[in-house]
Design an enzyme around this catalytic site. Structure first.
Site, PDB file in Angstrom:
ATOM      1  N   HIS A  82       0.829  -1.199   0.000  1.00 56.15           N
ATOM      2  CA  HIS A  82       0.000   0.000   0.000  1.00 56.15           C
ATOM      3  C   HIS A  82       0.864   1.250   0.000  1.00 56.15           C
ATOM      4  O   HIS A  82       1.832   1.348   0.741  1.00 56.15           O
ATOM      5  CB  HIS A  82      -0.902   0.030   1.236  1.00 56.15           C
ATOM      6  CG  HIS A  82      -1.766   1.247   1.296  1.00 56.15           C
ATOM      7  ND1 HIS A  82      -2.905   1.376   0.534  1.00 56.15           N
ATOM      8  CD2 HIS A  82      -1.649   2.401   1.990  1.00 56.15           C
ATOM      9  CE1 HIS A  82      -3.448   2.558   0.769  1.00 56.15           C
ATOM     10  NE2 HIS A  82      -2.710   3.205   1.641  1.00 56.15           N
ATOM     11  N   ASP A 161     -15.373   3.127   7.702  1.00 49.65           N
ATOM     12  CA  ASP A 161     -14.336   4.101   7.367  1.00 49.65           C
ATOM     13  C   ASP A 161     -14.848   5.138   6.382  1.00 49.65           C
ATOM     14  O   ASP A 161     -14.521   6.313   6.481  1.00 49.65           O
ATOM     15  CB  ASP A 161     -13.100   3.398   6.783  1.00 49.65           C
ATOM     16  CG  ASP A 161     -12.117   4.413   6.237  1.00 49.65           C
ATOM     17  OD1 ASP A 161     -11.599   5.207   7.042  1.00 49.65           O
ATOM     18  OD2 ASP A 161     -11.910   4.460   5.006  1.00 49.65           O
ATOM     19  N   ARG A 168     -14.845  13.246   8.974  1.00 48.36           N
ATOM     20  CA  ARG A 168     -13.569  13.880   9.337  1.00 48.36           C
ATOM     21  C   ARG A 168     -13.220  14.984   8.365  1.00 48.36           C
ATOM     22  O   ARG A 168     -12.668  16.022   8.739  1.00 48.36           O
ATOM     23  CB  ARG A 168     -12.454  12.821   9.359  1.00 48.36           C
ATOM     24  CG  ARG A 168     -12.561  11.874  10.562  1.00 48.36           C
ATOM     25  CD  ARG A 168     -11.680  10.655  10.344  1.00 48.36           C
ATOM     26  NE  ARG A 168     -10.302  11.006  10.070  1.00 48.36           N
ATOM     27  CZ  ARG A 168      -9.474  10.258   9.330  1.00 48.36           C
ATOM     28  NH1 ARG A 168      -9.873   9.112   8.803  1.00 48.36           N
ATOM     29  NH2 ARG A 168      -8.231  10.654   9.137  1.00 48.36           N
ATOM     30  N   SER A 183      -7.855   4.093   9.505  1.00 50.07           N
ATOM     31  CA  SER A 183      -8.602   4.189   8.253  1.00 50.07           C
ATOM     32  C   SER A 183      -7.929   3.352   7.160  1.00 50.07           C
ATOM     33  O   SER A 183      -8.562   2.522   6.505  1.00 50.07           O
ATOM     34  CB  SER A 183      -8.675   5.663   7.838  1.00 50.07           C
ATOM     35  OG  SER A 183      -9.041   5.821   6.498  1.00 50.07           O
ATOM     36  N   LYS A 187      -9.087  -0.882   5.742  1.00 51.25           N
ATOM     37  CA  LYS A 187      -9.358  -1.275   4.356  1.00 51.25           C
ATOM     38  C   LYS A 187      -8.404  -2.370   3.904  1.00 51.25           C
ATOM     39  O   LYS A 187      -8.782  -3.295   3.183  1.00 51.25           O
ATOM     40  CB  LYS A 187      -9.262  -0.045   3.439  1.00 51.25           C
ATOM     41  CG  LYS A 187     -10.420   0.925   3.645  1.00 51.25           C
ATOM     42  CD  LYS A 187     -10.225   2.237   2.886  1.00 51.25           C
ATOM     43  CE  LYS A 187      -9.320   3.184   3.642  1.00 51.25           C
ATOM     44  NZ  LYS A 187      -9.369   4.579   3.211  1.00 51.25           N
TER      45      LYS A 187
HETATM   46  N1  URA Z   1      -6.115   7.935   3.446  1.00 52.84           N
HETATM   47  C1  URA Z   1      -7.019   7.132   4.033  1.00 52.84           C
HETATM   48  O1  URA Z   1      -7.385   6.099   3.492  1.00 52.84           O
HETATM   49  N2  URA Z   1      -7.530   7.512   5.215  1.00 52.84           N
HETATM   50  C2  URA Z   1      -7.164   8.629   5.851  1.00 52.84           C
HETATM   51  O2  URA Z   1      -7.662   8.896   6.923  1.00 52.84           O
HETATM   52  C3  URA Z   1      -6.224   9.448   5.224  1.00 52.84           C
HETATM   53  C4  URA Z   1      -5.704   9.079   4.022  1.00 52.84           C
END
Ligand code: URA
Ligand code: CA
Length: 438
Positions: A82, A161, A168, A183, A187
């Site tokens: 990632h 999320d 947010r 977050s 995922k």
């Molecule tokens: N990328 C994400 O997936 N989540 C965040 O909170 C910030 C950047």
């Protein structure tokens, strides 16, 4: 349990238990806890932080809020990679076939681009015929058949999320390391891999502007992965200039192909090899770093990685002849060079300005609904530290709209600082964060 008590508890700097977090997150997803309470809790986290076990609980609860991909039908250790997002970062298109060519199964879901950063799924769509949507069964079947599949998100991964992030975004609580880390990791965990190699970008074109923040984010994510029993390592890597030379979807596919041929730019190649080394080590293919590197370099030289990419393209309905004939990729109607105003050394190439120029040409999305143009973008002809003569080409812009080309040329030129002194070139990789050193 009452939400107000959990907000107060966090406001006062205390740790929430797993069941308290579950109450909060699942209640929010079900619509039982209103935005204003969740927003207040996010702000409390922003100021008071969270403990590692607490962040891990939050991550797992968010991961379990939707579909959890089951990759157990795939033999071997599945390692995912990632990147926190950069400009000219086409590493996935190189690393995935590269490690798959050495027998590591890669079952990877990627996203689309937003703002000044690109997305792997968009890039793949610039390969004629390439399908990024497979059913979960097809996805698993293909990895068992050829060891590799790259798709867009299927199913509902971490819906908690998605809701939290949107909240947010409008309550000034994005910039919180526990919230960012949970977050991202929620995922990744929902996408089913056994281990993760994280590329945390730092610099003017990255989400994290300072090395200190990037290291803190990397540590937190490695901690979450480790506590969640997924082997995780992170590299903190440079985003003070674009990573590769191509910025724009087809241009980045072209660059990935060149890199798989062994003709890629040095920094991009180096980072791809280093990320792949970490993936090989996590997958347990070898525990010898220099052997891992040797095998990866050999795969590039022998074109094994390129052949794996060809198999991937064919398996997902694309035309593998693009690997020999780059003109089969979408081509822009107009090109324009931008030139060095003076002689000297390139001091900096602002990745944000280049990314926004490419977006302006149509390569990226200003919002979720923008329709992008796969052919357009920017191709850098130099990099930080490069000597240039006045009038020499710094970059070539590709466009399908002359007005946009005009605008983007003016902008892109501003990305380059030319000076007389030879600058200190930032390293590609700043450091590695492993579970051991936490
Ligand atoms: N990328 C994400 O997936 N989540 C965040 O909170 C910030 C950047
Ligand atoms: Ca990305």
């Amino acid at each position: 349990m009452h939400a107000v008590d959990l907000i107060r508890k966090k406001r006062d700097g205390q740790r929430l238990s797993r069941s308290e977090l579950e109450f909060l997150i699942t209640g929010y997803v079900r619509g039982e806890i209103p935005d204003y309470q969740m927003a207040a809790w996010n702000m409390a986290v922003y100021f008071k932080g969270m403990e590692p076990e607490e962040i891990t609980d939050l991550t797992l609860i968010m991961a379990q809020s939707g579909d959890m991909l089951d990759l157990s039908a795939i033999q071997g250790t599945k390692v995912d990679k990632h990147s926190t997002g950069g400009v000219g970062d086409t590493t996935t298109l190189i690393v995935a076939p590269l490690v798959a060519s050495l027998g590591i199964p890669v079952a990877k879901m990627s996203g689309r681009g937003l703002g000044h950063t690109g997305g792997t799924v968009d890039k793949l769509e610039s390969i004629p015929g390439f399908k990024v949507t497979l059913s979960p069964e097809e996805f698993v079947q293909q990895v068992n058949a050829i060891g590799l599949s790259l798709v867009g998100q299927t199913g509902q991964l971490a819906p908690a999320d998605k809701l939290l992030y949107a909240l947010r975004d409008v309550t000034a609580t994005v910039e919180s390391i526990p919230l960012i880390a949970s977050s991202i990791m929620s995922k990744k965990i929902a996408a089913g891999a056994d281990g993760f190699v994280l590329d945390v970008k730092v610099g003017s074109g990255a989400f994290m502007k300072s090395e200190e923040d990037a290291i803190a984010l990397a540590r937190t994510m490695v901690q979450i992965g480790t506590l969640a029993k997924r082997q995780t390592v992170a590299l903190v890597t440079d985003m003070n200039q674009p990573l590769g030379r191509g910025i724009g979807n087809a241009l980045e596919v072209k660059e990935a192909i060149l890199t798989l041929r062994g003709e890629g730019p040095q920094r991009l190649t180096e980072l791809c090899i280093e990320l792949s080394v970490e993936m090989l080590l996590l997958a347990g293919v070898t525990n010898d770093r220099s052997e891992a590197r040797k095998r990866l370099e050999q795969s590039l030289v022998e074109k094994k990685a390129l052949r794996k990419f060809s198999e991937l393209i064919a398996a997902q309905g694309g035309d593998p002849r693009v690997l020999e004939d780059l003109s089969l990729l979408p081509q822009a109607r107009y090109t324009r060079d931008i030139h060095a105003p003076s002689t000297g050394y390139v001091q900096s190439v602002d990745p944000m300005v280049i990314g926004v120029s490419a977006m302006e040409l149509g390569a990226g999305r200003e919002n979720k609904d923008t329709i992008i143009d796969l052919a357009v973008g920017v191709e850098l002809q130099t990099e930080v530290g490069g000597p240039v003569r006045a009038g020499e080409v710094l970059a070539t812009l590709y466009a399908n709209d002359e007005k946009k080309l005009e605008q983007a040329s003016v902008r892109a030129l501003k990305a380059f600082q030319i000076g007389e002194a030879r600058p200190v070139v930032p390293p590609t990789i700043y450091r590695k964060i492993t579970a051991k050193e936490l």
